[in-house]
Scaffold this motif. Structure first.
Motif, short mmCIF file in Angstrom:
data_model
loop_
_atom_site.label_atom_id
_atom_site.label_comp_id
_atom_site.label_asym_id
_atom_site.label_seq_id
_atom_site.Cartn_x
_atom_site.Cartn_y
_atom_site.Cartn_z
N THR A 134 47.78 50.99 38.31
CA THR A 134 47.33 49.81 39.07
C THR A 134 48.52 49.06 39.67
N TYR A 185 41.12 35.95 38.61
CA TYR A 185 40.04 36.86 38.99
C TYR A 185 38.94 36.87 37.95
N GLN A 186 39.32 36.86 36.70
CA GLN A 186 38.36 36.82 35.60
C GLN A 186 38.83 35.79 34.58
N TYR A 215 49.19 34.76 41.22
CA TYR A 215 49.47 36.18 41.45
C TYR A 215 50.37 36.33 42.68
N ASN A 241 45.16 38.16 47.02
CA ASN A 241 44.04 38.91 46.47
C ASN A 241 44.13 38.90 44.94
N SER A 242 43.34 38.03 44.29
CA SER A 242 43.43 37.90 42.83
C SER A 242 42.92 39.14 42.11
N HIS A 243 42.03 39.91 42.76
CA HIS A 243 41.54 41.15 42.15
C HIS A 243 42.70 42.12 41.94
N TYR A 278 45.18 40.64 39.33
CA TYR A 278 44.70 40.71 37.95
C TYR A 278 44.94 42.09 37.35
N HIS A 279 44.53 43.13 38.04
CA HIS A 279 44.67 44.49 37.49
C HIS A 279 46.14 44.91 37.40
#
Length: 540
Positions: free
Chosen positions: A349, A462-463, A471, A475-477, A480-481
């Protein structure tokens, strides 16, 4: 006598043009999406596979043949490891933070730190590879995924009508004639927009990722549709024609993940079992006999002993095979420079980070008579090097400065000549410099973000609840990963010994101050070339 002289002059000019075109190669750039060169997946992660030529356990005979007939690159790197900015860099020859697109400047005005991510776009008034090659006599073609223009129209259909686009619902049936007609209309509008950037031919066009079609049922990969568009262009090619530049960019293997089976149906909903009539231009009944049936490919993969869930790679491979066969059929295979890359990596990731999982990409070059068969190059390469290479072999020049270096010395020396001691990469709030052994990454925040941190403000997560530090990218998605798997994601100063620690698990900056200072100096050399783009102490 005068008429004979004129005829002879015209004949001589024609012969000269034919000879010139014979010396200048056609160029085919094939781009996959989110693919790393690593043979083994990171433990606990199921990520896009690489090619058989890189040692992966996949059935990819056409790509492997391409590698055997050319040069495989062992250390090719994205200049900005996320879709839009990476594509910008290898279609302009400029680093992403040099972008002057309207959305980018709106978010990051000149004089402020840039945060490069998927808001980069080609400029209407600046050079790019299509414009320059077209001026130099090349025919230019764009097929497949963009993510490079009109960010004002990419993000949601709320104001589509003001832009000449037609709206439809997220859950509408694409087989509804009204919805299909709207998709076809919109695809035509997008095609026209892209042509204005220097492309003679635009077809099989995706605005960005599949979700940017804003229809759940249409969110499926259709490799045959894009391959068909490329083959249609190649069908217009003849040996004596002007040379061409064909950009072919598939949506694979970017999400929705093509290796995932639907839990209810047990089928590869987004890839091998998707309805091939669903395209970005609506529902189309096209002839795809130039490629094997998807079900046949799955059967072949299993029969040959490869994991069934790697069939999407064999599907991609079949598309490459169809393109290579067409080059043979129209008689231009021997005078075509073919380069196969991915826009950035996805291993561990690492997408949207400057770790090897995001930067490193597969890269294969085939150019008969110019690139030695079965050769390999393990020196540093950046994807920003592609444009200078294209311009040199095409005999054209750009009016703007380029950030990369031509790869022709590598080709000419059969992979013995290094062209870089260091390469630069950037994403979000991070900038990095890499040698063959060392990598240094700096994370710095603009003044207003530093003040927010000092006040104890928290940032979008993101969660879960908000977090203490933002971040790297908007894009927090992705953030996050990436932060979940890369343990030093937020470290201000990072140093990795890539020889001793290729997985970048140990940040050794604190114990190697001399190396850090040397790498900082190298990074400063790059960053001082960015006018009106400060980055911490490196731009002072």
């Amino acid at each position: 006598m005068k008429t004979v002289t004129i005829i002879l002059a015209i004949f001589a000019t024609a012969l000269s043009l034919i000879a010139e075109n014979a010396e200048r190669p056609n160029i085919l750039l094939i781009v996959t999406d989110d693919q790393s060169p690593f043979a083994e997946p990171y433990p606990g992660k199921r990520e896009p596979d690489s090619w058989g030529a890189y040692g992966a356990n996949v059935y990819s005979p056409h790509v492997d043949e391409l590698a055997s007939e050319g040069m495989i690159f062992g250390d090719a790197n994205a200049a900005s490891p996320v879709c839009g900015p990476s594509r910008y860099s290898f279609l302009t020859g400029r680093y992403a933070s040099r972008c002057e697109g309207p959305r980018f400047l709106e978010l990051f005005p000149k004089g402020e730190m840039a945060r490069p991510g998927n808001v980069i776009e080609l400029e209407e008034d600046r050079s790019n590879v299509a414009r320059v090659l077209k001026t130099g006599g090349y025919r230019t073609a764009f097929v497949g995924k963009s993510h490079l223009i009109r960010h004002d129209a990419i993000h949601g259909p709320k104001r589509w009508d003001r832009k000449g686009l037609r709206s439809y619902g997220l859950d509408d049936d694409p087989f509804d004639p009204r919805v299909s007609a709207a998709m076809e209309h919109n695809n035509g509008v997008w095609t026209g927009w892209m042509q204005k950037f220097g492309w003679d031919y635009v077809n099989g066009f995706y605005t960005a990722n599949l979700k940017e079609q804003y229809n759940r049922e249409a969110e499926v990969h259709n490799l045959e549709w894009t391959t068909r568009a490329a083959l249609q262009f190649l069908d217009t090619v003849e040996e004596e024609d002007d040379p061409f530049f064909l950009y072919f960019s598939t949506t694979l293997p970017h999400g929705p993940n093509p290796w995932v089976k639907d839990k209810q149906t047990g089928k590869y909903k987004y890839s091998m079992d998707a309805d091939p009539r669903i395209t970005a231009e609506g529902i189309k009944e096209y002839d795809y006999s130039f490629m094997p049936e998807r079900s046949e490919l799955v059967e072949t993969v299993v029969e040959k002993g490869f994991p069934e869930d790697t069939a999407y790679l064999s599907w991609m491979d079949a598309g490459v095979g169809a393109l290579m066969q067409k080059l043979e059929d129209v008689g231009v295979a021997e005078n075509t420079l073919v380069i196969l890359i991915s826009d950035h990596g996805a291993w561990r990731t690492g997408k949207a980070t400057l770790h090897e999982g995001g930067m490193r990409v597969p890269m294969i070059v085939r150019w008969p008579g110019k690139v030695k068969e079965g050769s390999r190059f393990d020196g540093l390469v950046s994807l920003v090097d592609l444009v200078p290479t294209f311009y040199e072999v095409a005999g054209v020049e750009d009016s703007e400065s380029l950030d990369g270096k031509s790869l022709t010395p590598v080709f000419d020396s059969n992979g013995e000549t290094r062209i870089h001691e260091t390469i630069f990469s950037e994403i979000g709030y991070a900038r990095g410099v890499k040698t063959e052994r060392w990598k240094y990454i700096a994370v710095r925040y603009p003044k207003h973000v530093q003040e927010q941190i000092a006040r104890g403000e928290r940032f979008p997560e993101y969660q879960g609840p908000k977090r203490d530090l933002p971040y790297l990218t908007r894009n927090s998605h992705l953030g996050y990963h990436a932060a979940q798997t890369n343990p030093h994601y937020f470290d201000k100063d990072q140093l990795y010994d890539l020889h001793a620690d290729p997985m970048e698990e140990k940040n050794i900056a604190a114990s190697n101050p001399e190396v850090v200072e040397a790498m900082k100096a190298k990074l400063s050399e790059y960053l001082r070339t960015f006018e009106e783009r400060p980055f911490g102490e490196f731009s002072e």
